[in-house]
Design an enzyme around this catalytic site. Structure first.
Site, mmCIF file in Angstrom:
data_model
loop_
_atom_site.group_PDB
_atom_site.id
_atom_site.type_symbol
_atom_site.label_atom_id
_atom_site.label_comp_id
_atom_site.label_asym_id
_atom_site.label_seq_id
_atom_site.Cartn_x
_atom_site.Cartn_y
_atom_site.Cartn_z
ATOM 1 N N HIS A 95 -7.144 -6.846 3.260
ATOM 2 C CA HIS A 95 -6.742 -5.542 2.721
ATOM 3 C C HIS A 95 -6.887 -4.486 3.816
ATOM 4 O O HIS A 95 -7.798 -4.570 4.642
ATOM 5 C CB HIS A 95 -7.623 -5.202 1.514
ATOM 6 C CG HIS A 95 -7.149 -3.993 0.782
ATOM 7 N ND1 HIS A 95 -7.439 -2.717 1.218
ATOM 8 C CD2 HIS A 95 -6.390 -3.856 -0.325
ATOM 9 C CE1 HIS A 95 -6.866 -1.848 0.397
ATOM 10 N NE2 HIS A 95 -6.225 -2.511 -0.551
ATOM 11 N N GLU A 167 1.564 -3.817 1.532
ATOM 12 C CA GLU A 167 0.918 -2.560 1.157
ATOM 13 C C GLU A 167 0.971 -1.584 2.338
ATOM 14 O O GLU A 167 0.096 -1.621 3.211
ATOM 15 C CB GLU A 167 -0.551 -2.815 0.802
ATOM 16 C CG GLU A 167 -0.739 -3.691 -0.397
ATOM 17 C CD GLU A 167 -2.051 -3.378 -1.099
ATOM 18 O OE1 GLU A 167 -2.001 -3.062 -2.292
ATOM 19 O OE2 GLU A 167 -3.104 -3.398 -0.463
ATOM 20 N N GLY A 173 -3.586 4.679 -2.393
ATOM 21 C CA GLY A 173 -4.481 5.711 -2.905
ATOM 22 C C GLY A 173 -4.020 7.127 -2.617
ATOM 23 O O GLY A 173 -4.775 8.075 -2.785
ATOM 24 N N SER A 213 -0.058 2.905 -4.677
ATOM 25 C CA SER A 213 0.251 3.913 -5.698
ATOM 26 C C SER A 213 1.218 3.407 -6.776
ATOM 27 O O SER A 213 2.073 4.158 -7.257
ATOM 28 C CB SER A 213 0.768 5.195 -5.049
ATOM 29 O OG SER A 213 -0.209 5.720 -4.156
HETATM 30 P P1 PGA Z 1 -3.614 2.117 -5.000
HETATM 31 O O1 PGA Z 1 -4.287 0.933 -4.147
HETATM 32 O O2 PGA Z 1 -2.831 1.474 -6.119
HETATM 33 O O3 PGA Z 1 -4.790 2.932 -5.506
HETATM 34 O O4 PGA Z 1 -2.731 2.878 -4.085
HETATM 35 C C1 PGA Z 1 -3.593 -0.255 -3.893
HETATM 36 C C2 PGA Z 1 -4.448 -1.199 -3.105
HETATM 37 O O5 PGA Z 1 -5.235 -0.732 -2.257
HETATM 38 O O6 PGA Z 1 -4.368 -2.416 -3.283
#
Ligand code: PGA
Length: 256
Positions: A95, A167, A173, A213
């Site tokens: 991640h 991602e 976030g 998000s």
């Molecule tokens: P988020 O995070 O949905 O809060 O943007 C996604 C992730 O970090 O896997």
């Protein structure tokens, strides 16, 4: 047809007690979900108590990280063997928060992917570019390096159990989601890489998520894209109602 896969990555949120309260409510809401793989990735201490609550349901657990050894003098680490015993079927690997704050590299991600496969777990390998990399048109180069190095040495027989999550770091976030066409474009690019690393058949079987998000009001359009087979959801997976709604939307899209 690839089976959709929605995973909730809780990051460092929820005590074991809060996690149990969540899952007790959540499992009721998942009673009629048949077409979607539903995964929860809580912090480690919540795994065992959650495992007990999901017996008899199709909800699956994931670790948010794993070491590549089964045991040893590695203070603060958790092994794939331990995750299996704690009820996990999946492990999130590489991640961007692990890469950014804990020094993970494509090399450590690769060791972890191989180790979790050796223990019969499904890795969810995360890849994604930073904003600067996107703006300087390095997205494909960065993704190619992450995918190629992250999957080095994976046997053809294990490849179908891989999951990859695209991602973009700038979308995590932040409330900023990638444009659905960009998500599709990068996922299609990843699938093309997979067909070179493995073969076309396997590349068609491997599931590719999008994360960054994702919320109840944008999940449907994201999942409508042909190379997006699911979502890795952070913030929006912490709320029982909201996360259940996202899974219903996924299921609805499949059953109409
Ligand atoms: P988020 O995070 O949905 O809060 O943007 C996604 C992730 O970090 O896997």
């Amino acid at each position: 047809m690839r089976r959709p896969i929605i995973a909730g990555n809780w990051k460092m949120y929820k005590t074991p007690q809060e996690a149990v309260e969540f899952v007790v409510q959540f499992k009721e809401k998942m009673a009629d979900i048949y077409e979607t793989d539903v995964i929860l990735a809580p912090p480690f201490p919540a795994l065992v108590p959650m495992k007990e609550k999901i017996v008899g349901t199709d909800i699956k657990l994931a670790g948010q990280n794993a070491h590549w050894e089964s045991e040893g003098a590695f203070t603060g680490e958790v092994s794939p063997l331990m995750l299996v015993d704690a009820g996990c079927r999946y492990v999130i690997i590489g991640h961007s928060e692990r890469r950014q704050f804990f020094g993970e590299t494509n090399i450590t991600a690769n060791k972890k992917v191989r180790a979790v496969l050796d223990h019969g777990l499904n890795p969810i390998l995360c890849v994604g570019e930073t904003l600067e990399e996107r703006e300087t048109k390095q997205t494909e180069a960065v993704i190619a390096e992450q995918v190629e190095q992250g999957l080095k040495g994976i046997e053809l027989e294990s490849a179908a159990s891989l999951v990859l999550a695209y991602e973009p770091v700038w979308a995590i976030g932040t409330g900023v989601t990638a444009k659905v066409d960009d998500a599709q474009q990068v996922n299609a690019f990843i699938r093309e890489l997979l067909s070179k690393i493995f073969n076309v058949d396997l590349a068609e079987k491997i599931r590719l998520q999008y994360g960054g998000s994702v919320k109840a009001d944008n999940i449907s359009e994201i999942l409508a894209k042909p190379d997006v087979d699911g979502a890795l959801v952070g913030g929006a997976s912490l709320d029982v109602e909201g996360f259940a709604e996202m899974i219903w939307k996924c299921e609805e899209a499949l059953t109409v």
